[in-house]
Write a protein that holds these residues in place. Sequence first.
Motif, PDB file in Angstrom:
ATOM      1  N   UNK A   8       0.803  -1.230   0.000  1.00  0.00           N
ATOM      2  CA  UNK A   8       0.000   0.000   0.000  1.00  0.00           C
ATOM      3  C   UNK A   8       0.826   1.267   0.000  1.00  0.00           C
ATOM      4  N   UNK A   9       2.152   1.123   0.128  1.00  0.00           N
ATOM      5  CA  UNK A   9       2.987   2.321   0.043  1.00  0.00           C
ATOM      6  C   UNK A   9       3.390   2.619  -1.401  1.00  0.00           C
ATOM      7  N   UNK A  10       3.035   1.746  -2.324  1.00  0.00           N
ATOM      8  CA  UNK A  10       3.364   1.996  -3.733  1.00  0.00           C
ATOM      9  C   UNK A  10       2.335   2.944  -4.351  1.00  0.00           C
ATOM     10  N   UNK A  11       2.854   4.017  -4.935  1.00  0.00           N
ATOM     11  CA  UNK A  11       1.980   5.104  -5.346  1.00  0.00           C
ATOM     12  C   UNK A  11       0.973   4.702  -6.424  1.00  0.00           C
ATOM     13  N   UNK A  12       1.389   3.817  -7.316  1.00  0.00           N
ATOM     14  CA  UNK A  12       0.454   3.426  -8.378  1.00  0.00           C
ATOM     15  C   UNK A  12      -0.785   2.766  -7.773  1.00  0.00           C
ATOM     16  N   UNK A  13      -0.580   1.929  -6.756  1.00  0.00           N
ATOM     17  CA  UNK A  13      -1.721   1.311  -6.086  1.00  0.00           C
ATOM     18  C   UNK A  13      -2.496   2.346  -5.274  1.00  0.00           C
ATOM     19  N   UNK A  14      -1.783   3.269  -4.671  1.00  0.00           N
ATOM     20  CA  UNK A  14      -2.441   4.318  -3.887  1.00  0.00           C
ATOM     21  C   UNK A  14      -3.401   5.136  -4.747  1.00  0.00           C
ATOM     22  N   UNK A  15      -2.923   5.505  -5.925  1.00  0.00           N
ATOM     23  CA  UNK A  15      -3.787   6.340  -6.770  1.00  0.00           C
ATOM     24  C   UNK A  15      -5.008   5.565  -7.246  1.00  0.00           C
ATOM     25  N   UNK A  16      -4.794   4.295  -7.557  1.00  0.00           N
ATOM     26  CA  UNK A  16      -5.957   3.498  -7.970  1.00  0.00           C
ATOM     27  C   UNK A  16      -6.938   3.336  -6.804  1.00  0.00           C
ATOM     28  N   UNK A  38      -7.329   5.510  -4.383  1.00  0.00           N
ATOM     29  CA  UNK A  38      -7.973   6.805  -4.166  1.00  0.00           C
ATOM     30  C   UNK A  38      -9.061   7.049  -5.210  1.00  0.00           C
TER      31      UNK A  38
END
Lengths: 381, 381, 396, 396
Positions: A277-285, A287
């Motif tokens: 969950x600290x990986x930004x690509x997953x975070x943006x998805x 969000x």
Amino acid sequence: MSLTLNEEQQLLKDTAREFVQKNAPISHFRELRDLNDDKCYSQDLWKKMADLGWAGILIDEEYGGSNFGMVGLGAVLEETGRNLVPSPLISTALLGASLIQLAGNENQKKDLLPKISEGKLTTALALDEGARHDPLNISTFCVKKEKNLVLEGRKTFVVDGQSANLLIVVARNSEPNNKEESDASRSMYLVDPKKPGVKITKISMVDSRSYCEIIFDKVKVNEEDRLGEQNVVGIIDDVLERAQIGISAEMLGSALEAFDQTIQYLKDRKQFGKPIGSFQALQHRAAHMFSELELTKSSVQGALNAIDENSNDKSRYASLAKFKAGETLNLVSNEAVQMHGGVGVTDEFDIGFFLKRARVAEQIFGSSDYHLDRYAVLSEY
Amino acid sequence: MSLTLNEEQQLLKDTAREFVQKNAPISHFRELRDLNDDKCYSQDLWKKMADLGWAGILIDEEYGGSNFGMVGLGAVLEETGRNLVPSPLISTALLGASLIQLAGNENQKKDLLPKISEGKLTTALALDEGARHDPLNISTFCVKKEKNLVLEGRKTFVVDGQSANLLIVVARNSEPNNKEESDASRSMYLVDPKKPGVKITKISMVDSRSYCEIIFDKVKVNEEDRLGEQNVVGIIDDVLERAQIGISAEMLGSALEAFDQTIQYLKDRKQFGKPIGSFQALQHRAAHMFSELELTKSSVQGALNAIDENSNDKSRYASLAKFKAGETLNLVSNEAVQMHGGVGVTDEFDIGFFLKRARVAEQIFGSSDYHLDRYAVLSEY
Amino acid sequence: MTNLENFRQETKDWLNENCPPEMRKPGDVSWGGRKARFSHPDQEIWLERMGQKGWTCPTWPKEYGGGGLTKEENKILQEELFAIGARPALASFGIWMLGPALLEFASEEQKLEHIPNIVQGKIWWCQGYSEPGSGSDLASLSTKAVLDGDNYIVNGQKIWTSNANYSDMIFCLVRTGSQEPKHDGISFMLIDMDQPGVDVKPIKLISGKSPFCETFFTDAVVPKSNLIGEENKGWTIAKRLLQHERSMISGMGLSAGGTSKKKISGLAEMAKRYVGVDGQNRLGNPFLRGKVARHDINSRAFSLTLQRMGEEMKSGGPSATASMGKYYGTEQNKLRYEIMLEAMGFNGLGWEGEPFSPEELAVTREWLRSKANSIEGGTSEINLNVISKRVLGLPD
Amino acid sequence: MTNLENFRQETKDWLNENCPPEMRKPGDVSWGGRKARFSHPDQEIWLERMGQKGWTCPTWPKEYGGGGLTKEENKILQEELFAIGARPALASFGIWMLGPALLEFASEEQKLEHIPNIVQGKIWWCQGYSEPGSGSDLASLSTKAVLDGDNYIVNGQKIWTSNANYSDMIFCLVRTGSQEPKHDGISFMLIDMDQPGVDVKPIKLISGKSPFCETFFTDAVVPKSNLIGEENKGWTIAKRLLQHERSMISGMGLSAGGTSKKKISGLAEMAKRYVGVDGQNRLGNPFLRGKVARHDINSRAFSLTLQRMGEEMKSGGPSATASMGKYYGTEQNKLRYEIMLEAMGFNGLGWEGEPFSPEELAVTREWLRSKANSIEGGTSEINLNVISKRVLGLPD
């Protein structure tokens, strides 16, 4: 129109959440699935739900109901949706209760509604006849032959039809080859599933809920079996809108739960020395999904209110809710599996259940495409 | 079908790239835009391009051309597209040359093609009459009145019409209210833009290229002005497919350049103490764009080949290429601006030019929706 | 007659004589192995003949049992096989993944020992890469191999081992060195599964099928001679093999019919069957029609891209762009099933029994199975990472 | 009659008497300021009367010149203004952004000095946040303010200062402490732009317009009393103000007509005008029809969401979910213009002159302008970061 629950509604929702967590967490669904019985829901559980007033949640108090309205039923469905609880809430508490209350005569209401409220009578709506929701396009008919009314036709993908004590069958008032204008009229008949000529066959679907095909082979019915008047197209449409919104609330709950489980997994699962969950690509998805869920919440809440307030825009609200719920649950269920990675595609993990339920729920009462088109038609373009 | 360039074609492409970098980098386009003259391209540059053989790239050697085929022209257009070079490559080297070569009689070919090859004659195709590409739906007509043929109608959004020495006008062979079957036939006329009754008005579009409206007010023409036969619908369709593929190659070049500039910006621009290209959400979006660009390259290359090999599937290839080029250039131009952040929306930076060009190029010879529909129709669904 | 024309004639003649009639019809393909089972006696004959000729691996060197064909000869062979509708004689991870890696990294003895068995389908290989704690972060794996005399003793657990329950041997990444730096202590070795130290447990997927297993090693014994390359230097082999895996998976998208010479795609055809058409023979639901057309276009563009990349590939073996193919191909395949479900309505959502046709039930199961496509063999996320870093050069 | 009924009647009466006829028609809205220019004399009268009454900022406290209305009273005021079609008397960043921040963070003296001027539109404020090297990473800003006696001396450069060329004063983030840790050396101060040390240069955008400027400070003088809050503690104020900005921008999406009671949306209406309809009065291009309907649905769902969030907001002021609104609202707005362009064909791509109507030319320019929506006031990426970290609690 208020889009937040009042105190009473919030209390109902909190109760529902606690009840479901205690009595029917997702493991309950898994057990039922593994049993693979025909009913697909627990009768004990339904009795308890009825005791809480949920079976009669749309029914007037004079018939033993709690009359909490669609906002109340929506709150309950969202919570059962979270845990994928199979129950006759939609087939009976929503469809059966609404159809009888809106179309039935006083005798029928007095006879049937209290039984529904008490959880003793369950119903199923036998309407669609093909592989997609298409309420205008039916061939089943009921006409006078000699002394009797005779019902003939084939219904399919009937929700909860195998467990229902009473079938509500939508039929044309003339044979399908009769091309008169009166053709568009429809009646509903109350049919005991044990009646001669009624043949029910289970259909095993990917979401492990209860569906069946029902053949009516020259089934004899009486005038008294007709639910209300001879033409109830308007009432059927009204109640279908309720059903579209009701299942949207259930789908919203499923989407919220799949999302919550996924966010938790993103926090727990470590790869490359840190939570994924600290990986930004997953975070943006994530969000983006959050945003779509917020919009879906508002759409469902708006639609539930629109029914209770009898808004003259309720038809569009129904399609708004079903479209957003369908799109969002598809998005979230796909992303949930992908973000869970390998374990997401195993039967051992619950997350795949949401995927399976999502696609069936999308088809029930009209797919996303169906409602996109309907929204545009209702908006005059 | 080979999807890679042979040695000769690769050499042509390398030459084109060097030539454009040296003679017409994006600053060249910016200067032309700021001058805001009616021609919108540099005549000097066109002369140089002609000297390299590009004006006659589709023209047979016997008429002074280099006969390099669509693969050759596509290689050049990709490079000019990279630098947004305004030139009559499409209006003259592709459309004019192809129409004259395929439809013209020997006299017309002998007269006109060498002039095109030398860069002395530029042409414009006056076809569409509305705000979107719709070649079947035109009202301009040319019929015999007394002794003369008279051309009457209004063409709009004509590419390079203001600078052309010669207009190629598509006209019905009967007045538009004539509903006979012969109605579907079309002729082309070669019209001197200085002829009495021809009125040309500049149209100023967001991409700062040359477009105009042309009114033909009872313009007298002769039989000899007709380009070839009386019905050339098939040839027009064939040449439009070439044009669709040609502009796709140009759009591919623009998309590749906007992408390259964006990747460079992602490497250079620092925020939070590191290059913004190190943020995974941007990385994944960039990687997705890369994939779409690879697919677009292959589609364009396949389509260029399909013309040169006269594939019987070339119509679908044309829509494949234009659809992919349109979708990908829209995606990349939007992402390019967003990833550039604030500077991306300033006029000072070049990246916005790609956005402006993208939307106009999408409309020319049919939008993405147009080609999506066309692809399905050609595929029989 | 040129050499190639000659070769074509010889190939035609040989196939004519040696390809059994039954094998010229569609059907299941043998995976070979020690306990090979054949659905038809002709399948065994076909495998033996093709294996002997080395044509199960046509371009591999003759000295290891391969066909020794040139690229051009292989093209002719494939065309002639296609012409008579011949089924592949053998499918295996040995052919697609292990073999190429052995050819590149193994010693002469190892090649002579293992490659002919791959060519002839004598051994069914599976892959032991992922572990429960090491999925995308493969290099953090912790299955341990300790040298004890002439043998390594292996302990640990692998997951997502395809068909491990049918396999004879497994090619494995194991840790022979320290955990940090994690890429430096990994070795690549071949483990015989027919021994007490190896246990296999199938994993049930959401599709109801179990194509994968968990594989447990408890003091499993591996002769030192089964170490490929140097000890602790297995990561290079692992990465290379992953590229082969990704190319293989991205190639699967091809069956979606992008290159078909037929006008109408399978997707459009089936959508028409379920949804019907309008007065102009257009697919009845225009929204669905748009989705089908977009998918057809992208399938075709993707096929063309695989073709172009094949042409551009100068040296043998796949490049980092294999990641693009893996990413796009699997996403396309997932989308394809989603569109099929939309077209089929309830008919695409059956689990078993009536009223669904076997084909309809297969769609439901394959739709669920497709969800693993963008996870197995490197997730879409990992492949997007590879593209952005190794192809586009974006910084860490 | 209840108090609220009373209030409604009084409001009706006051508006009836005080809202000039010209201000009951649509038209431009004044931004006030020292050099305020009015397109019509009634505009000045309207601003003065509303400003005196404090109804330009109806819920702000009376002691600072605000209207002092309760939420319910304000609702009535807005309804009555809407009923007579009254134009807003004043638009300003003072109202939307600075004022709420001053009410929360400024000293009593500062409130008394600045808030009444905002209410009455005496000062045109602009915002000095971003710098060329500090966009998304706002806290890395380097414009420096050094205390010299009773004044700060400011040097540096701001960018994206909206309408700085018309503004009287600028609220600014400046560095008063060290560069690291970067959030800790930032102060929030108010700078008068009418002085030799402040230079302004408009920035031309791709739309051809210049709504933003670069603003240069060269030994600009700022009285110590213009520091809001404590020195080096400005970041808290900055973040709060950004939330106000994001709510403001996300609210703009509303004008897209999601809540309109009309059946057909503006988008659908215009698409029908340009594309035509089929035999059943459906939008002629079915692909476009799908996009319009999807956009309409999402606009409506978004409006409902803003309404719901408003209801759920217990305390005053926007929350971290403002980021959701900013993200979704601006992406929707960009998409809206893309759909308009698709519907209009070449007519939506004019730059100037014939044959385009003024409305068509406005669409082209607004389409280009919309591209900045997802960049200004916090990019979509920053807002997605905020959602994932502050709302969803995902780790760094």
